[in-house]
Design a protein around this motif. Structure first.
Motif, PDB file in Angstrom:
ATOM      1  N   ILE A   9       0.070  40.817  75.366  1.00 35.89           N
ATOM      2  CA  ILE A   9       1.480  41.096  75.650  1.00 35.89           C
ATOM      3  C   ILE A   9       1.997  42.059  74.587  1.00 35.89           C
ATOM      4  O   ILE A   9       2.000  41.734  73.396  1.00 35.89           O
ATOM      5  CB  ILE A   9       2.327  39.809  75.637  1.00 35.89           C
ATOM      6  N   ILE A  11       4.779  43.656  72.570  1.00 34.32           N
ATOM      7  CA  ILE A  11       6.143  43.287  72.159  1.00 34.32           C
ATOM      8  C   ILE A  11       6.568  44.265  71.078  1.00 34.32           C
ATOM      9  O   ILE A  11       6.015  44.263  69.976  1.00 34.32           O
ATOM     10  CB  ILE A  11       6.208  41.843  71.628  1.00 34.32           C
ATOM     11  N   VAL A  30       6.456  33.334  72.490  1.00 33.20           N
ATOM     12  CA  VAL A  30       6.309  33.986  73.795  1.00 33.20           C
ATOM     13  C   VAL A  30       4.841  34.003  74.197  1.00 33.20           C
ATOM     14  O   VAL A  30       4.483  33.634  75.313  1.00 33.20           O
ATOM     15  CB  VAL A  30       6.877  35.420  73.767  1.00 33.20           C
ATOM     16  N   ARG A  31       3.978  34.416  73.274  1.00 32.05           N
ATOM     17  CA  ARG A  31       2.547  34.492  73.573  1.00 32.05           C
ATOM     18  C   ARG A  31       1.966  33.103  73.884  1.00 32.05           C
ATOM     19  O   ARG A  31       1.189  32.946  74.822  1.00 32.05           O
ATOM     20  CB  ARG A  31       1.813  35.167  72.430  1.00 32.05           C
ATOM     21  N   CYS A  34       3.115  32.002  77.363  1.00 27.24           N
ATOM     22  CA  CYS A  34       2.460  32.759  78.430  1.00 27.24           C
ATOM     23  C   CYS A  34       0.993  32.370  78.581  1.00 27.24           C
ATOM     24  O   CYS A  34       0.466  32.359  79.686  1.00 27.24           O
ATOM     25  CB  CYS A  34       2.593  34.254  78.186  1.00 27.24           C
ATOM     26  N   VAL A  66       9.857  33.727  80.742  1.00 29.98           N
ATOM     27  CA  VAL A  66       9.474  35.039  80.214  1.00 29.98           C
ATOM     28  C   VAL A  66       9.329  36.020  81.373  1.00 29.98           C
ATOM     29  O   VAL A  66       8.763  35.686  82.407  1.00 29.98           O
ATOM     30  CB  VAL A  66       8.134  34.939  79.447  1.00 29.98           C
ATOM     31  N   LEU A  68       7.631  39.618  82.290  1.00 26.96           N
ATOM     32  CA  LEU A  68       6.627  40.579  81.843  1.00 26.96           C
ATOM     33  C   LEU A  68       6.529  41.739  82.823  1.00 26.96           C
ATOM     34  O   LEU A  68       6.533  41.528  84.040  1.00 26.96           O
ATOM     35  CB  LEU A  68       5.260  39.912  81.728  1.00 26.96           C
ATOM     36  N   LEU A  80       6.491  42.818  77.334  1.00 26.60           N
ATOM     37  CA  LEU A  80       7.594  41.852  77.367  1.00 26.60           C
ATOM     38  C   LEU A  80       8.912  42.564  77.654  1.00 26.60           C
ATOM     39  O   LEU A  80       9.251  43.548  77.001  1.00 26.60           O
ATOM     40  CB  LEU A  80       7.697  41.123  76.022  1.00 26.60           C
ATOM     41  N   ALA A  83      12.859  37.132  77.263  1.00 27.35           N
ATOM     42  CA  ALA A  83      12.463  35.730  77.261  1.00 27.35           C
ATOM     43  C   ALA A  83      13.670  34.901  76.848  1.00 27.35           C
ATOM     44  O   ALA A  83      14.505  35.357  76.059  1.00 27.35           O
ATOM     45  CB  ALA A  83      11.312  35.502  76.273  1.00 27.35           C
TER      46      ALA A  83
END
Length: 88
Positions: A9, A11, A30-31, A34, A66, A68, A80, A83
């Motif tokens: 991802i 970011i 976030v990671r 996900c 989130v 994406l 991203l 979120a």
């Protein structure tokens, strides 16, 4: 339910700063969310196009929603867009 491969991802620093200051969410959270997602599906936004809406939990049990943007779906690369903490 379709499974999506989320390998990496992207970011940006600006996005990381916005998430932290506005929503109290870190890029690591976030990671985690996900990679441990509960559900994910395509969302078609009139202005922003096709994006993936992901709901997942961090290891600490924090539930996040989130959005994406696909960069290379086959490769598992996403960008991203936003979120926030899930309220339900």
């Amino acid at each position: 339910m379709a499974r999506f491969y989320i390998g990496y991802i992207e970011i940006s620093a600006a996005m990381a700063g916005k998430l932290q200051s506005k929503h109290g969410i870190t890029p690591d959270e976030v990671r985690e969310a996900c990679h441990r997602y509960i559900q994910a599906g395509w969302h078609h936004h009139e202005l922003h196009g096709k994006r993936l809406l992901v709901v997942g939990e961090t290891r600490a049990g924090r539930k996040l929603k989130v959005i994406l943007q696909p960069v290379d779906v086959t490769d598992g690369t996403w960008r991203l867009r936003t979120a926030l903490v899930a309220t339900n």
